[in-house]
Design a protein around this motif. Structure first.
Motif, short mmCIF file in Angstrom:
data_model
loop_
_atom_site.label_atom_id
_atom_site.label_comp_id
_atom_site.label_asym_id
_atom_site.label_seq_id
_atom_site.Cartn_x
_atom_site.Cartn_y
_atom_site.Cartn_z
N LEU A 34 0.81 -1.23 0.00
CA LEU A 34 0.00 0.00 0.00
C LEU A 34 0.84 1.28 0.00
N ALA A 35 0.21 2.34 -0.45
CA ALA A 35 0.88 3.65 -0.56
C ALA A 35 0.10 4.69 0.24
N THR A 36 0.78 5.77 0.58
CA THR A 36 0.10 6.91 1.21
C THR A 36 0.00 8.03 0.17
N GLY A 37 -0.23 9.25 0.63
CA GLY A 37 -0.34 10.39 -0.30
C GLY A 37 -1.79 10.65 -0.68
N SER A 38 -1.99 11.65 -1.53
CA SER A 38 -3.35 12.04 -1.90
C SER A 38 -4.00 11.05 -2.86
N SER A 39 -3.20 10.45 -3.72
CA SER A 39 -3.77 9.60 -4.78
C SER A 39 -4.65 8.45 -4.25
N PRO A 40 -4.23 7.71 -3.21
CA PRO A 40 -5.05 6.55 -2.82
C PRO A 40 -6.16 6.84 -1.80
N ASN A 65 3.28 -1.50 3.74
CA ASN A 65 3.36 -0.15 3.15
C ASN A 65 4.74 0.12 2.55
N LEU A 66 4.73 1.04 1.60
CA LEU A 66 5.95 1.35 0.87
C LEU A 66 7.00 2.06 1.70
N ASP A 67 6.54 2.97 2.57
CA ASP A 67 7.53 3.86 3.16
C ASP A 67 7.07 4.48 4.48
N GLU A 68 8.03 5.06 5.17
CA GLU A 68 7.76 5.79 6.42
C GLU A 68 8.85 6.82 6.61
N SER A 79 2.96 10.88 10.56
CA SER A 79 3.60 9.62 10.15
C SER A 79 2.69 8.88 9.19
N TYR A 80 3.30 8.06 8.37
CA TYR A 80 2.51 7.30 7.42
C TYR A 80 1.69 6.21 8.12
N TYR A 81 2.19 5.75 9.29
CA TYR A 81 1.38 4.80 10.05
C TYR A 81 0.06 5.46 10.45
N LEU A 131 0.38 1.82 -6.17
CA LEU A 131 1.39 2.88 -6.23
C LEU A 131 0.77 4.21 -6.63
N GLY A 132 1.33 5.29 -6.07
CA GLY A 132 1.11 6.62 -6.63
C GLY A 132 2.41 6.98 -7.31
N ILE A 133 2.46 8.10 -7.97
CA ILE A 133 3.71 8.50 -8.61
C ILE A 133 4.00 9.97 -8.28
N GLY A 134 5.25 10.24 -7.91
CA GLY A 134 5.63 11.62 -7.57
C GLY A 134 5.82 12.45 -8.83
N HIS A 135 5.84 13.77 -8.68
CA HIS A 135 6.03 14.65 -9.84
C HIS A 135 7.37 14.39 -10.52
N GLY A 137 8.66 11.42 -10.71
CA GLY A 137 8.67 10.02 -11.14
C GLY A 137 9.01 9.05 -10.03
N HIS A 138 9.09 9.52 -8.78
CA HIS A 138 9.42 8.56 -7.73
C HIS A 138 8.26 7.61 -7.47
N ILE A 139 8.62 6.39 -7.07
CA ILE A 139 7.62 5.43 -6.59
C ILE A 139 8.12 4.95 -5.23
N GLY A 140 7.21 4.84 -4.25
CA GLY A 140 7.70 4.77 -2.89
C GLY A 140 8.48 6.06 -2.72
N PHE A 141 9.60 6.00 -2.02
CA PHE A 141 10.46 7.18 -1.97
C PHE A 141 11.76 6.89 -2.72
N GLN A 166 5.09 19.30 1.95
CA GLN A 166 4.94 20.38 2.93
C GLN A 166 3.47 20.61 3.27
N ARG A 167 2.57 20.30 2.31
CA ARG A 167 1.15 20.56 2.54
C ARG A 167 0.58 19.81 3.74
N PHE A 168 1.27 18.75 4.17
CA PHE A 168 0.79 17.99 5.32
C PHE A 168 1.37 18.50 6.64
N GLU A 201 -1.28 18.15 -13.29
CA GLU A 201 0.13 18.36 -12.91
C GLU A 201 0.94 17.07 -12.97
N LYS A 202 0.25 15.93 -13.16
CA LYS A 202 0.97 14.65 -13.30
C LYS A 202 1.06 14.22 -14.77
N ALA A 203 0.45 15.01 -15.68
CA ALA A 203 0.37 14.59 -17.10
C ALA A 203 1.76 14.40 -17.72
C1 F6R Z 1 3.63 7.33 -0.66
C2 F6R Z 1 4.53 7.15 -1.78
C3 F6R Z 1 4.77 8.22 -2.79
C4 F6R Z 1 3.47 8.82 -3.36
C5 F6R Z 1 3.81 9.91 -4.37
C6 F6R Z 1 2.56 10.56 -4.92
O1 F6R Z 1 3.58 6.18 0.14
O2 F6R Z 1 5.09 6.13 -1.84
O3 F6R Z 1 5.52 7.67 -3.84
O4 F6R Z 1 2.71 7.82 -3.95
O5 F6R Z 1 4.59 10.89 -3.77
O6 F6R Z 1 1.95 11.29 -3.91
P1 F6R Z 1 0.51 11.94 -4.11
O7 F6R Z 1 -0.44 10.80 -4.28
O8 F6R Z 1 0.26 12.68 -2.84
O9 F6R Z 1 0.60 12.81 -5.31
#
Ligand code: F6R
Length: 243
Positions: A34-40, A65-68, A79-81, A131-135, A137-141, A166-168, A201-203
């Motif tokens: 599982l992943a955290t962040g806004s996407s899931p 979970n992917l990360d902490e 915390s992600y927990y 998975l979500g994806i960072g701007h 291209g990161h997956i997890g961290f 930072q938004r959190f 913004e993820k396009a």
């Molecule tokens: C979170 C994680 C990160 C997020 C990524 C996208 O556990 O592994 O890779 O999936 O930063 O974050 P959001 O969904 O907030 O855009």
């Protein structure tokens, strides 16, 4: 790679939740990555709703979970927990002892990572990795770099990630600068991978990661080599590619 086009975030969440729900129904004792962040968040809300209706049972499910963040305890609100507990775990009948995240309070990075690798190994494989994806291209961290790191490791978060997260937090200084994350090999070993992406913004990163060269500079690009990846994305996130 299979693309499922959703109209918007809600539709994306429902479609992805359907895939996860099918996994739990087909294999009640499955291991979910599982992943955290806004996407899931929308997915977790949907799964909770189906659980409350009696359509889903988490009693035999294991989650990894992917990360902490390094340095944050389970009860720290950032915390992600805590995030996972609030969004999903405390709202369904998953067993506490079947929930796994890296131990953010372990100061010894080698120990924290070895312990998590051992946990992952003892679970004998992830059935479905969300998975979500960072701007960037990161997956997890797994941040852009010169290599794909195989197993759980401690990362210095990229500046763009710290700014995005930072938004959190109340101030940017409060955002932890390091995190423990599972590695790319662990992610790639999952039987099935579901990536959720939403928003214009993820396009650009969608185009780069899934249609560009496979490179550690865009860690998600490695997913092109996995044989069972489903990308559930809304129209805005798919606006720079033609399907
Ligand atoms: C979170 C994680 C990160 C997020 C990524 C996208 O556990 O592994 O890779 O999936 O930063 O974050 P959001 O969904 O907030 O855009």
């Amino acid at each position: 790679m299979k693309f499922i086009k959703a109209t918007d975030y809600m539709d994306m969440s429902r479609k992805a939740a359907n895939i996860i729900s099918a996994q739990i129904i087909m294999k009640p004792n499955c291991v979910l990555g599982l992943a955290t962040g806004s996407s899931p968040i929308g997915i977790y809300n949907q799964l909770v709703e189906w659980y409350q209706k009696g359509d889903l049972d988490f009693s035999q499910v294991t989650t990894i979970n992917l990360d902490e963040y390094k340095g944050l305890s389970k009860d720290n609100e950032q915390s992600y927990y805590h995030f996972m507990d609030e969004k999903l775990f405390s709202r369904v009948n998953i067993k506490k002892e079947r929930i796994f995240l890296p131990n953010g309070m372990e100061k010894d990075s080698t120990k924290a990572c070895d312990d998590y690798n051992n946990i992952i190994e003892s679970c004998k494989g992830v059935d479905l990795q969300l998975l979500g994806i960072g701007h960037n291209g990161h997956i997890g961290f797994n941040e852009p770099g010169e290599e794909f790191k195989a197993k759980t490791h401690c990362v210095d978060l990229a500046e763009s990630t710290i700014i995005a997260n930072q938004r959190f937090f109340s101030t940017i200084e409060e955002v932890p600068k390091q995190a423990y994350t599972v590695g790319i090999k662990t992610i790639m070993q999952a039987e099935k991978i579901v990536v959720v992406v939403s928003g214009e913004e993820k396009a650009e990163i969608v185009k780069e990661a899934f249609f560009g060269p496979i490179t550690p500079k865009v860690q998600a690009s490695i997913l092109q080599l996995h044989n069972d990846v489903t990308i559930v994305a809304d129209e805005a996130a798919l606006s720079m590619i033609e399907l």
